[in-house]
Every structure is written in C-alpha cells, then in structure tokens.
Design a protein around this motif. Structure first.
Motif, short mmCIF file in Angstrom:
data_model
loop_
_atom_site.label_atom_id
_atom_site.label_comp_id
_atom_site.label_asym_id
_atom_site.label_seq_id
_atom_site.Cartn_x
_atom_site.Cartn_y
_atom_site.Cartn_z
N MET A 1 0.83 -1.17 0.00
CA MET A 1 0.00 0.00 0.00
C MET A 1 0.88 1.24 0.00
SD MET A 1 -2.80 1.18 2.83
CE MET A 1 -4.30 1.66 2.01
N TYR A 2 0.49 2.23 -0.79
CA TYR A 2 1.21 3.50 -0.86
C TYR A 2 0.51 4.54 0.00
CZ TYR A 2 3.89 1.70 -4.82
OH TYR A 2 4.72 0.97 -5.63
N VAL A 3 1.28 5.17 0.90
CA VAL A 3 0.74 6.19 1.79
C VAL A 3 1.50 7.49 1.51
CG1 VAL A 3 0.40 6.87 4.19
CG2 VAL A 3 0.18 4.47 3.54
N LEU A 4 0.75 8.56 1.30
CA LEU A 4 1.30 9.86 0.94
C LEU A 4 1.40 10.75 2.18
CD1 LEU A 4 2.06 11.62 -1.55
CD2 LEU A 4 -0.33 12.35 -1.58
N ALA B 1 -3.73 6.24 0.46
CA ALA B 1 -4.07 7.05 1.63
C ALA B 1 -3.15 8.26 1.68
CB ALA B 1 -3.94 6.22 2.90
N VAL B 2 -3.65 9.31 2.30
CA VAL B 2 -2.85 10.51 2.54
C VAL B 2 -2.97 10.83 4.02
CG1 VAL B 2 -4.75 12.07 1.92
CG2 VAL B 2 -2.39 12.91 1.86
N MET C 1 -10.39 17.12 -0.03
CA MET C 1 -11.03 16.92 -1.34
C MET C 1 -10.06 16.69 -2.50
SD MET C 1 -14.04 16.48 -0.59
CE MET C 1 -14.60 16.24 -2.25
N PRO C 2 -8.94 17.41 -2.61
CA PRO C 2 -8.04 17.14 -3.74
C PRO C 2 -7.52 15.69 -3.74
CG PRO C 2 -7.44 19.19 -2.67
CD PRO C 2 -8.48 18.55 -1.81
N PHE C 3 -7.39 15.12 -2.56
CA PHE C 3 -6.88 13.75 -2.45
C PHE C 3 -7.99 12.73 -2.66
CE2 PHE C 3 -4.52 16.65 0.28
CZ PHE C 3 -3.29 16.60 -0.35
N MET C 4 -9.18 13.07 -2.18
CA MET C 4 -10.32 12.17 -2.36
C MET C 4 -10.69 12.06 -3.85
SD MET C 4 -12.54 13.11 1.02
CE MET C 4 -13.71 11.77 0.88
N GLU C 5 -10.41 13.10 -4.63
CA GLU C 5 -10.63 13.04 -6.07
C GLU C 5 -9.77 11.97 -6.73
OE1 GLU C 5 -10.08 17.01 -7.50
OE2 GLU C 5 -11.92 17.73 -6.54
N MET D 1 -7.98 8.67 -2.66
CA MET D 1 -7.13 8.45 -1.50
C MET D 1 -7.98 8.57 -0.23
SD MET D 1 -3.67 10.54 -2.22
CE MET D 1 -3.29 10.98 -3.90
N MET D 2 -7.70 7.74 0.73
CA MET D 2 -8.36 7.79 2.02
C MET D 2 -7.63 8.85 2.88
SD MET D 2 -8.76 4.71 4.82
CE MET D 2 -7.20 4.06 4.27
N PRO D 3 -8.30 9.92 3.30
CA PRO D 3 -7.64 10.95 4.11
C PRO D 3 -7.57 10.53 5.58
CG PRO D 3 -9.87 11.64 3.60
CD PRO D 3 -9.65 10.32 2.91
#
Length: 100
Positions: A1-4, A54-55, A65-69, A72-74
C-alpha cells in the motif's frame, strides 16, 4: 500500500509532517506486510508513478477533497510527526479517518 505524507524535508530521519500549505516535499511510503519497503519523494503529490491509497494530514482542518478526487483515504495524524511514528500509527489503525 502506498501512503502519501506532506513533509518538511526529504531526509527521512529528520523530516516531519507538515500542513499541505507548508509542504516542501511529498513522501510516498510503500508499506507491505507491515514493513516499510521504500520511500519515494516528489515535489507534487501528482508526480509519483503509482497512486497513493491514503494521505496523512496534520489536522482536521486540512482540505481532503483534492486527495479524495484521486480516491485516497484521508487520515489525520494528530500527534505523530515523523515517518516512523506515522507508519506505526497507520499499522495499528491509530490514525483518524476523515472520510467517516
């Protein structure tokens, strides 16, 4: 899994989580089987070869919102600041899910 993770430095041992507005470098942490496999860095969260799932944000007031687009799970790290603390909290599901 990649996490930002938005960070203040690309030196992993010294880097700390910062607000999206204060980010100096984005870290993308690859986690497999409970272990950090690799950490990538980029100037923009959109510059990575793989999409993050995920971020991690610094507080509840960040705009997810920019990540959910990007699907990504905030997640919010209220007290964790280093990569090690964030990864540990992620593995033990101690990060707050903003999407809920």
């Amino acid at each position: 899994m990649y996490v930002l993770i938005p960070m203040d430095s690309d030196i992993v041992q010294e880097a700390k989580l910062v607000s999206v507005n204060d980010v100096k470098v984005w870290a993308q942490v690859l986690i497999e089987e409970g272990e950090v496999v690799e950490i990538f860095h980029a100037d923009s969260f959109e510059d990575f070869d793989n999409l993050s799932e995920a971020v991690v944000l610094i507080n509840d007031f960040e705009n997810p919102m920019p990540f959910m687009e990007y699907n990504m799970m905030p997640l919010v790290a209220h007290t964790q600041r280093s990569v090690d603390e964030i990864v540990e909290a992620f593995l033990f599901r101690e990060l707050y899910d903003m999407a809920v």
